[in-house]
Design an enzyme around this catalytic site. Structure first.
Site, PDB file in Angstrom:
ATOM      1  N   MET A 125       0.843  -1.172   0.000  1.00 32.41           N
ATOM      2  CA  MET A 125       0.000   0.000   0.000  1.00 32.41           C
ATOM      3  C   MET A 125       0.883   1.228   0.000  1.00 32.41           C
ATOM      4  O   MET A 125       1.755   1.368   0.841  1.00 32.41           O
ATOM      5  CB  MET A 125      -0.911   0.041   1.231  1.00 32.41           C
ATOM      6  CG  MET A 125      -1.848  -1.135   1.329  1.00 32.41           C
ATOM      7  SD  MET A 125      -0.965  -2.651   1.746  1.00 32.41           S
ATOM      8  CE  MET A 125      -2.308  -3.812   1.756  1.00 32.41           C
ATOM      9  N   GLY A 140      -8.017  -4.662  -4.896  1.00 27.49           N
ATOM     10  CA  GLY A 140      -7.040  -3.691  -4.402  1.00 27.49           C
ATOM     11  C   GLY A 140      -6.579  -4.034  -3.005  1.00 27.49           C
ATOM     12  O   GLY A 140      -6.666  -5.184  -2.566  1.00 27.49           O
ATOM     13  N   CYS A 141      -6.087  -3.034  -2.299  1.00 23.78           N
ATOM     14  CA  CYS A 141      -5.584  -3.236  -0.936  1.00 23.78           C
ATOM     15  C   CYS A 141      -6.648  -3.899  -0.077  1.00 23.78           C
ATOM     16  O   CYS A 141      -7.789  -3.450  -0.017  1.00 23.78           O
ATOM     17  CB  CYS A 141      -5.188  -1.891  -0.339  1.00 23.78           C
ATOM     18  SG  CYS A 141      -4.757  -1.971   1.406  1.00 23.78           S
ATOM     19  N   PHE A 142      -6.265  -4.965   0.610  1.00 23.07           N
ATOM     20  CA  PHE A 142      -7.264  -5.705   1.385  1.00 23.07           C
ATOM     21  C   PHE A 142      -7.744  -4.958   2.620  1.00 23.07           C
ATOM     22  O   PHE A 142      -8.776  -5.290   3.190  1.00 23.07           O
ATOM     23  CB  PHE A 142      -6.795  -7.111   1.756  1.00 23.07           C
ATOM     24  CG  PHE A 142      -5.387  -7.279   2.255  1.00 23.07           C
ATOM     25  CD1 PHE A 142      -4.709  -6.281   2.945  1.00 23.07           C
ATOM     26  CD2 PHE A 142      -4.710  -8.476   2.039  1.00 23.07           C
ATOM     27  CE1 PHE A 142      -3.421  -6.473   3.416  1.00 23.07           C
ATOM     28  CE2 PHE A 142      -3.420  -8.676   2.486  1.00 23.07           C
ATOM     29  CZ  PHE A 142      -2.774  -7.664   3.192  1.00 23.07           C
ATOM     30  N   TRP A 143      -7.037  -3.912   3.047  1.00 24.02           N
ATOM     31  CA  TRP A 143      -7.505  -3.156   4.211  1.00 24.02           C
ATOM     32  C   TRP A 143      -8.915  -2.606   3.979  1.00 24.02           C
ATOM     33  O   TRP A 143      -9.785  -2.730   4.832  1.00 24.02           O
ATOM     34  CB  TRP A 143      -6.572  -1.981   4.501  1.00 24.02           C
ATOM     35  CG  TRP A 143      -5.195  -2.351   4.945  1.00 24.02           C
ATOM     36  CD1 TRP A 143      -4.775  -3.547   5.448  1.00 24.02           C
ATOM     37  CD2 TRP A 143      -4.053  -1.486   4.941  1.00 24.02           C
ATOM     38  NE1 TRP A 143      -3.438  -3.484   5.754  1.00 24.02           N
ATOM     39  CE2 TRP A 143      -2.963  -2.230   5.451  1.00 24.02           C
ATOM     40  CE3 TRP A 143      -3.839  -0.168   4.543  1.00 24.02           C
ATOM     41  CZ2 TRP A 143      -1.688  -1.688   5.586  1.00 24.02           C
ATOM     42  CZ3 TRP A 143      -2.564   0.383   4.682  1.00 24.02           C
ATOM     43  CH2 TRP A 143      -1.506  -0.374   5.197  1.00 24.02           C
TER      44      TRP A 143
END
Length: 219
Positions: free
Chosen positions: A1, A39-42
């Site tokens: 990220m 995308g970013c798993f957050w």
């Protein structure tokens, strides 16, 4: 990220129709599993932790080998893994099709190829990892339905990759949005997604997220 404050914040959610074809019937008992990458798993984890009927949402890696399922390796973009989220859900409360509607509408931008927000690489691709043939059928039909309806300004780039194994990510990635709501990356890229969920799916939104248990050890 990667935090790059010169890039725009997360996109507005896109109102889209529900899938015409969904699960035929919810089982009498038991949970189901969905695995989605966007995308970013957050942010993806954070969105689905706020969905009613979701029992757990775990950040992880899907698409590559077990020995490469670690952040340092996946970050190279050469492992075949995508940052993904494993969602355990109660189909009597929320259907697989509804999860896909939320996924396409607010969790990410499915028209982007191998990137989301400030992040780029195959590990950030838009991918559905169906756990059953029925999930694959629903996903394929829904992508075609959305494409025919032209609800997005560009073609959907989401791939469908069956038969892949999910591996949980390191503990420090779990519940990242909830634990770090003022972290600049989260503020810019991910909190708007949760707000879009609340606005576009008020009947499916819950204020208190379901959190993923983690061990006391540090990865």
């Amino acid at each position: 990220m990667v935090l790059n404050e010169t890039r725009p914040a997360a996109e507005e959610g896109v109102p889209i129709p529900a899938p015409i074809a969904d699960e035929r019937a919810a089982p009498a008992s038991g949970a189901e599993t969905a695995v989605l990458a966007g995308g970013c798993f957050w942010g993806v984890q954070g969105v689905f932790q706020h969905v009613k009927g979701v029992l757990s949402a775990t950040s992880g890696y899907t698409g590559g080998k077990q020995e490469d399922a670690r952040y340092s390796a996946v970050g190279t973009g050469d492992t075949g893994h995508a940052e993904s989220v494993q969602i355990r859900f109660d189909p009597k409360t929320v259907s697989y099709g509804k999860l896909l509607q939320i996924y396409f509408s607010v969790a990410h931008d499915p028209t982007l190829l191998n990137r989301q927000g400030p992040d780029s690489g195959t590990q950030y691709r838009s991918t559905i990892f169906p756990q059953t043939p029925e999930q694959a059928r629903i996903a394929e039909g829904y992508i075609a339905q959305l494409g025919d309806a032209h609800v997005f300004p560009a073609a959907i780039k989401t791939t469908i990759e069956p038969g892949r194994t999910f591996y949980a990510a390191e503990d420090y990635h779990q519940n990242f949005l909830t634990l770090n709501p003022t972290y600049p990356y989260i503020v810019i890229n991910d909190m708007p997604k949760v707000e879009n969920l609340k606005k576009l799916f008020p009947d499916n939104y819950r204020a208190d997220p379901v959190l993923t248990p983690v061990s006391k050890s540090t990865n």
